[in-house]
Design a protein around this motif. Structure first.
Motif, PDB file in Angstrom:
ATOM      1  N   HIS A 100       0.798  -1.069   0.209  1.00 24.09           N
ATOM      2  CA  HIS A 100      -0.105   0.034   0.237  1.00 24.09           C
ATOM      3  C   HIS A 100       0.888   1.216  -0.179  1.00 24.09           C
ATOM      4  CE1 HIS A 100      -0.405   0.003   4.709  1.00 24.09           C
ATOM      5  NE2 HIS A 100       1.111  -0.214   4.283  1.00 24.09           N
ATOM      6  N   SER A 102       0.620   3.731   1.880  1.00 30.16           N
ATOM      7  CA  SER A 102       1.119   4.154   3.316  1.00 30.16           C
ATOM      8  C   SER A 102       2.556   4.041   3.680  1.00 30.16           C
ATOM      9  CB  SER A 102       0.011   3.557   4.123  1.00 30.16           C
ATOM     10  OG  SER A 102      -1.435   3.866   3.795  1.00 30.16           O
ATOM     11  N   ARG A 124       0.012  -7.222  -4.128  1.00 32.78           N
ATOM     12  CA  ARG A 124      -0.584  -8.067  -3.124  1.00 32.78           C
ATOM     13  C   ARG A 124      -0.992  -9.329  -3.780  1.00 32.78           C
ATOM     14  NH1 ARG A 124      -5.233  -4.429  -0.075  1.00 32.78           N
ATOM     15  NH2 ARG A 124      -3.663  -2.385   0.038  1.00 32.78           N
ATOM     16  N   GLN A 138      -2.474   2.804  -6.428  1.00 30.62           N
ATOM     17  CA  GLN A 138      -3.406   3.360  -5.209  1.00 30.62           C
ATOM     18  C   GLN A 138      -2.851   5.072  -5.250  1.00 30.62           C
ATOM     19  OE1 GLN A 138      -2.265   1.486  -1.405  1.00 30.62           O
ATOM     20  NE2 GLN A 138      -4.321   0.857  -1.464  1.00 30.62           N
ATOM     21  N   GLU A 140      -2.294   8.108  -2.320  1.00 30.54           N
ATOM     22  CA  GLU A 140      -2.367   8.362  -0.716  1.00 30.54           C
ATOM     23  C   GLU A 140      -2.413   9.750  -0.614  1.00 30.54           C
ATOM     24  OE1 GLU A 140      -1.973   5.571   1.266  1.00 30.54           O
ATOM     25  OE2 GLU A 140      -1.304   6.605   3.310  1.00 30.54           O
ATOM     26  N   CYS A 257      -9.460   5.779   5.134  1.00 31.09           N
ATOM     27  CA  CYS A 257      -8.832   6.921   5.738  1.00 31.09           C
ATOM     28  C   CYS A 257      -9.017   7.040   7.378  1.00 31.09           C
ATOM     29  CB  CYS A 257      -9.663   8.029   4.833  1.00 31.09           C
ATOM     30  SG  CYS A 257     -11.181   8.395   5.567  1.00 31.09           S
ATOM     31  N   ALA A 277      -5.053  11.210   6.802  1.00 30.03           N
ATOM     32  CA  ALA A 277      -4.491  10.352   5.498  1.00 30.03           C
ATOM     33  C   ALA A 277      -5.725   9.623   4.851  1.00 30.03           C
ATOM     34  CB  ALA A 277      -3.317   9.549   5.977  1.00 30.03           C
ATOM     35  N   GLY A 279      -6.244   6.535   1.446  1.00 37.06           N
ATOM     36  CA  GLY A 279      -5.677   5.766   0.366  1.00 37.06           C
ATOM     37  C   GLY A 279      -6.740   5.333  -0.412  1.00 37.06           C
TER      38      GLY A 279
HETATM   39  N1  PHE Z   1      -3.446   1.889   3.203  1.00 34.69           N
HETATM   40  C1  PHE Z   1      -4.773   1.472   3.504  1.00 34.69           C
HETATM   41  C2  PHE Z   1      -4.876   0.263   2.383  1.00 34.69           C
HETATM   42  O1  PHE Z   1      -4.540   0.066   1.572  1.00 34.69           O
HETATM   43  C3  PHE Z   1      -5.787   2.635   3.276  1.00 34.69           C
HETATM   44  C4  PHE Z   1      -5.506   3.824   4.166  1.00 34.69           C
HETATM   45  C5  PHE Z   1      -4.585   4.857   3.624  1.00 34.69           C
HETATM   46  C6  PHE Z   1      -6.242   3.870   5.368  1.00 34.69           C
HETATM   47  C7  PHE Z   1      -4.305   6.037   4.526  1.00 34.69           C
HETATM   48  C8  PHE Z   1      -5.982   4.681   6.218  1.00 34.69           C
HETATM   49  C9  PHE Z   1      -5.200   5.997   6.057  1.00 34.69           C
HETATM   50  O2  PHE Z   1      -6.299  -0.420   2.558  1.00 34.69           O
END
Ligand code: PHE
Length: 413
Positions: A100, A102, A124, A138, A140, A257, A277, A279
Motif C-alpha cells: 500500500h 501508506s 498483493r 493507489q 495516498e 482513511c 490520511a 488511500g
Molecule cells: N493503506 C490503506 C489500504 O491500503 C488505506 C488507508 C490509507 C487507510 C491511509 C487509512 C489511511 O487499505
C-alpha cells in the motif's frame, strides 16, 4: 530451485526462504501505468491531483520497501496477517514490494512535506478474477498542520467554506460519528482538534468524490450522488473510516482513511503536528468511470484499448469483440496442508499471464483415512486480443499442471 540472487529494478538482492516474487510480477515493475499519458489510470491521477492543487504531487517512489516501512513504521503488530508471505511479495526477508502507498508516510512526512498526494503501483497476492490483479494503483493523500489554537481555527474556517460548497451540490451523505467508543480519538489529541481533523477529512473527500462521480453514479438532475461513511479499523489511524459510493444498485468501497496515528508523526520527526490520511484504489474507480469490465485491460498494450483514451478525458470504453472463454479443470492432492490458495494463483498467473481470466476452486475435501486435502480448480482462459485455439489452451494447461507438480509438489488425481 530458486536462484541465489534476483535482480529487481537494477539492483541485485540475495534470495532466502521468504523469496516469492515471480517473473510475471517482476515484469510489471517498470510499466508505471500511472505515468503513461492518456492511460485511464494516469488521467484519474491527474483528476485527483487537480482537486488538491496546493499539495505536493509525488509519483516516483520505488516499489521496493522494507517490511519496516510497509508495516512497523505504521504500527502494524508483529503478528499481523498482512505480513505473511502468502499475502505479500517478498524479495527476501528484508525487502518486499509495497502492499500500500501508506508505506511511504513516515518518509514523506519526515521530508517536511505537510500536504501531499502519492500515486504508486502496489502489490498483493490475491485471487484471480475480473476485479483482482496482483498489481494495482493507489493514491495516498495526507495533510498535517500545527496544533496551536490559531492553526486549528484556520482548519475550522476551511471546513466552513467546504461545507458551503457541498451544500450547493447534489450529494446525499450518510455520515457516521467523527469519533465513538469503538472508533476513538487518540489519547494525545484533545476532542476539539480530533473532531476538526476528522471533519476536515470528511469534507475534503466528499468534495473529491463529488468531483469524480457526479454525473456517473446517480447525481443526474434529481438523483443525488450517494456517499456512505462507515467506521473502520486500520493499525495506523484513529478514528478510521471507509467510504462507499452507491453505483448501479450497490455500495462500492472506494477508500480507507483516518486521523494519522501520532506515533507515525513521531517517527517522522513532526510530533508537534496532527492530520489525516486516505488511500484510494485507482482501478476500482477507473473501472466504474470508464465502464472497463476487466482489470486485466489496464495492462493491455493493444491499440484497440489504448487508442480509445485521451489524456484528461473520461469517455466510456467501447468493448471490442469479446472472444470466447475456454475452461479446464484440474483435480489434485495438496502436498501439505500449508499450501495456500495464493500459491496456486501465482503459479497459474506466472504460466498463463493475462490469458487467465478467472480461477475458481470448485471443490475441496479432505480424505477421511489419509487426511490428504484435495482441490478441484477451474481455470478460465480468454484473451482480449484474439481467439485462443484449443491446442494453445491445452499447452497452457499442461504447463500449469507440470508447474504445479514441480513448484508445489501436488499430485494430480
Ligand atoms: N493503506 C490503506 C489500504 O491500503 C488505506 C488507508 C490509507 C487507510 C491511509 C487509512 C489511511 O487499505
Amino acid at each position: 530451485n530458486t536462484p541465489s540472487s534476483i535482480r529487481v529494478l537494477e539492483e541485485t538482492y540475495p534470495t532466502d526462504d521468504y523469496t516469492n516474487l515471480t517473473p510475471s510480477i517482476l515484469s510489471k515493475l517498470s510499466r508505471r501505468l500511472h505515468a503513461q499519458k492518456g492511460h485511464p489510470i494516469s488521467t484519474l491521477r491527474s483528476l485527483v491531483e487537480s482537486h488538491f492543487p496546493d499539495f505536493s504531487h509525488l509519483s516516483s517512489l520505488s516499489p521496493v520497501v522494507t517490511p519496516y516501512q510497509n508495516f512497523d513504521s505504521l504500527s502494524f503488530p508483529a503478528d499481523h496477517p498482512g505480513r505473511a508471505k502468502t499475502d505479500s511479495y517478498y524479495i527476501n526477508k528484508n525487502a518486499m514490494l509495497r502492499t500500500h502507498t501508506s508505506a511511504h508516510e513516515v518518509e514523506i512526512f519526515s521530508r517536511g512535506i505537510e500536504r501531499w498526494l502519492l500515486t504508486a503501483d502496489v502489490y498483493r497476492r490475491d485471487e484471480i478474477d475480473a476485479s483482482h490483479y496482483p498489481v494495482f494503483h493507489q493514491m495516498e493523500g495526507a495533510k498535517i498542520f500545527d496544533t496551536d489554537a490559531s492553526s486549528i481555527e484556520r482548519v475550522e474556517r476551511e471546513c466552513q467554506l467546504l461545507e458551503r460548497q457541498l451544500a450547493a451540490s447534489n450529494i446525499a451523505i450518510e455520515d457516521v460519528q467523527h469519533m465513538s467508543e469503538t472508533n476513538p480519538a487518540q489519547t494525545s489529541h484533545d476532542m476539539r482538534s480530533s473532531e476538526v481533523t476528522a471533519k476536515n477529512l470528511k469534507l475534503c473527500l466528499n468534495s473529491l468524490l463529488y468531483k469524480l462521480f457526479a454525473g456517473v453514479a446517480g447525481a443526474t438532475k434529481d438523483d443525488p450522488l450517494r456517499v456512505r461513511w462507515i467506521e473502520a479499523y486500520f493499525p495506523f489511524t484513529s478514528p478510521s473510516f471507509e467510504v462507499e459510493v452507491f453505483f448501479r444498485g450497490k455500495w462500492l468501497e472506494i477508500l480507507g482513511c483516518g486521523v494519522v496515528l501520532q506515533s507515525t508523526l513521531d517517527r517522522a520527526g513532526v510530533a508537534n503536528k496532527m492530520g489525516w490520511a486516505f488511500g484510494l484504489g485507482l482501478e476500482r474507480i477507473a473501472m466504474i468511470l470508464y465502464s472497463i469490465p476487466d482489470i486485466r485491460l489496464f495492462w493491455s498494450e493493444d491499440a484497440r484499448f489504448l487508442s480509445q483514451f485521451t489524456h484528461g478525458k473520461i469517455d466510456a470504453f467501447k468493448p471490442y469483440s469479446r472472444y470466447p472463454p475456454s475452461h479446464r479443470d484440474i483435480s489434485f492432492w495438496k502436498s501439505s496442508s500449508d499450501m495456500h490458495d495464493n500459491d496456486l494463483y501465482d503459479v497459474i498467473r506466472d504460466v498463463a499471464g493475462d490469458l487467465v481470466e478467472d480461477v475458481a476452486i470448485i471443490d475441496r475435501f479432505t480424505h477421511q483415512k489419509t487426511q490428504r486435502h484435495s482441490l478441484t480448480v477451474r481455470v478460465i482462459y480468454r484473451s482480449f486480443d484474439r481467439s485462443l485455439v484449443n491446442e494453445e489452451v491445452n499447452v497452457l494447461q499442461n504447463r500449469v499442471v507440470s508447474r504445479l507438480r514441480e513448484r508445489l509438489g501436488v499430485e494430480i488425481r
